[in-house]
Enzyme design. Structure first.
Site, PDB file in Angstrom:
ATOM      1  CE  LYS A 168      49.360  -5.688 -49.768  1.00  0.00           C
ATOM      2  NZ  LYS A 168      48.568  -6.368 -48.731  1.00  0.00           N
ATOM      3  CD  GLU A 240      43.107  -5.327 -42.012  1.00  0.00           C
ATOM      4  OE1 GLU A 240      44.264  -5.753 -41.899  1.00  0.00           O
ATOM      5  OE2 GLU A 240      42.695  -4.733 -43.037  1.00  0.00           O
TER       6      GLU A 240
END
Length: 443
Positions: A168, A240
């Site tokens: 990723k 977050e």
């Protein structure tokens, strides 16, 4: 430094109204609201010899889960030294506040001990029932990189992902915004506070020595950034949580896998359900959760990791979310130590981390600075809250620089990732009043 440096306030809204650009650190979370005023000493001013009273003061790490390279080890020593110095000067449980960059080996840390700190409860729903007023107007916007260049970068990293070289990578882009009127930073913070009920709203005063500079873009345009003599502020509303530590209790809340919201309720629900069912997004999320859990397990005697992600929402985005709770094995482990064990997570960098970081440096035509770093606070007892520095901007005078990124995994498409970054810019654009004011894009 005042011995009575931490005092209770009546409400989160009152703290917000006391905010002063260039002089205040503001923080609002589901647990607390904080306003820190004045600057007792900034980290860059702290002597490296002022260290003591913490396990980090020895060359040996007693906890095998705490492994850092030399620059990060040195940074932790300096932060602990700054807090110890503040305590010796009469501070009662002094607090360090601010932001740490994506790559603290390359960019300035914006961390300091304030003169005074006020605390309040989390914002009440009634605190958010205020009119959203424009914070900037008659704006021009420059993309960096241009959309076509960003899509090409995504294609380039997809080649490496499909070859198995990376699992990723997160690629970001920026918008450089110039307002005809000076940006009203306080109003921008009010709007972010109003629109982001469940996240982490912040404003960090930055060093004032920044001089005007120009950036040459990938297609040879010149963008002016910075205004001499004007306060610089890093602010945003992150959804977050990187980590919070209260005593020996730890919570982290990684987000990975996203979809833009829709104004139509039926379509909005369809997008949420599609995100939760998406194999591509669930894989992206699992990569992050596995990495975070692996980092925390050596430090916790108990760790609870749900098997399935859930959904959380902001005003502009849906996210896959996993709430992870732990009990520390060593009560001396601080929130900052935990934050550095986790940072950077695959949610904002990629995996393998070092390979992803190298690819980010090669692909992104700008330095991330504080974007995708961490923002928050840590006290001398080790408690603290740190959010991932996303949905944010750097503001100075008439200019703003907005940041947004997207996680690229096998199965991603350049068009979808470009659209995701555009949706994520929406948090700041909405707070600025540009969506209704009709910003002009210069091609």
């Amino acid at each position: 430094m005042s011995k009575a440096s931490a005092v209770a306030a009546t409400s989160a809204l009152r703290l917000l109204e006391q905010y002063e650009e260039g002089k205040s650190f503001f923080w609002s979370s589901p647990l607390h609201t904080m306003l820190a005023q004045g600057e007792w000493k900034r980290l860059s001013d702290a002597p490296s010899s002022s260290i003591g009273g913490n396990a980090l003061d020895t060359d040996e790490q007693p906890n095998p889960g705490l492994r850092y390279d030399e620059p990060i080890q040195g940074l932790l020593h300096r932060i602990q030294g700054l807090l110890n110095e503040a305590k010796q000067a009469g501070g009662v449980n002094p607090v360090a506040v601010g932001a740490i960059p994506f790559n603290p080996r390359r960019a300035d840390v914006e961390l300091y001990v304030p003169e005074s700190v006020q605390w309040a409860e989390p914002p009440a729903d009634s605190d958010r029932m205020r009119e959203r007023l424009p914070a900037a107007g008659n704006c021009s916007i420059e993309e960096e990189p241009a959309a076509a260049v960003y899509e090409q970068s995504v294609r380039s990293v997809l080649t490496r992902l499909n070859a198995g070289e990376l699992s990723k990578i997160v690629l970001a882009r920026t918008l450089c915004v110039t307002s005809e009127t000076q940006v009203d930073t306080h109003q921008l913070l009010r709007n972010l506070f109003r629109d982001n009920a469940h996240g982490y709203t912040f404003a960090v005063p930055m060093r004032k020595s920044q001089l005007p500079k120009s950036i040459v873009t990938t297609d040879n345009r010149v963008i002016s950034v910075g205004e001499k003599g004007k306060p610089r502020t890093f602010l945003g509303a992150s959804p977050e949580l990187l980590v919070t530590r209260t005593g020996t209790r730890v919570r982290v809340n990684p987000l990975a896998g996203s979809a833009a919201r829709s104004g139509d309720p039926e379509e909005d629900r369809r997008r949420a359900e599609a995100l939760l069912a998406s194999a591509k997004d669930r894989h992206e999320h699992a990569v992050v959760i596995d990495a975070v859990a692996a980092a925390l397990r050596p430090l916790c005697k108990e760790l609870t990791v749900p098997e399935e992600p859930s959904l959380i929402q902001t005003s502009t985005m849906w996210h896959l979310s996993t709430d992870i709770y732990g009990e520390l094995a060593d009560a001396a482990t601080t929130s900052l130590e935990l934050a550095f064990v986790l940072h950077p997570t695959p949610a904002i960098c990629g995996t393998p981390v070092e390979d992803a970081r190298d690819e980010i440096q090669a692909q992104e035509p700008f330095d991330r600075g504080l974007f995708t770093g961490m923002v928050g606070w840590c006290d001398s007892r080790g408690d603290g809250e740190w959010a991932v520095a996303i949905r944010c901007a750097e503001v100075q005078g008439h200019q703003l620089r907005l940041y947004a990124g997207a996680g690229i995994v096998p199965g991603s498409t350049p068009e979808a990732e470009l659209a995701e970054t555009a949706a994520k810019f929406g948090t700041m654009l909405r707070a600025m009043g540009l969506q209704s004011a009709g910003a002009t894009r210069e091609e």
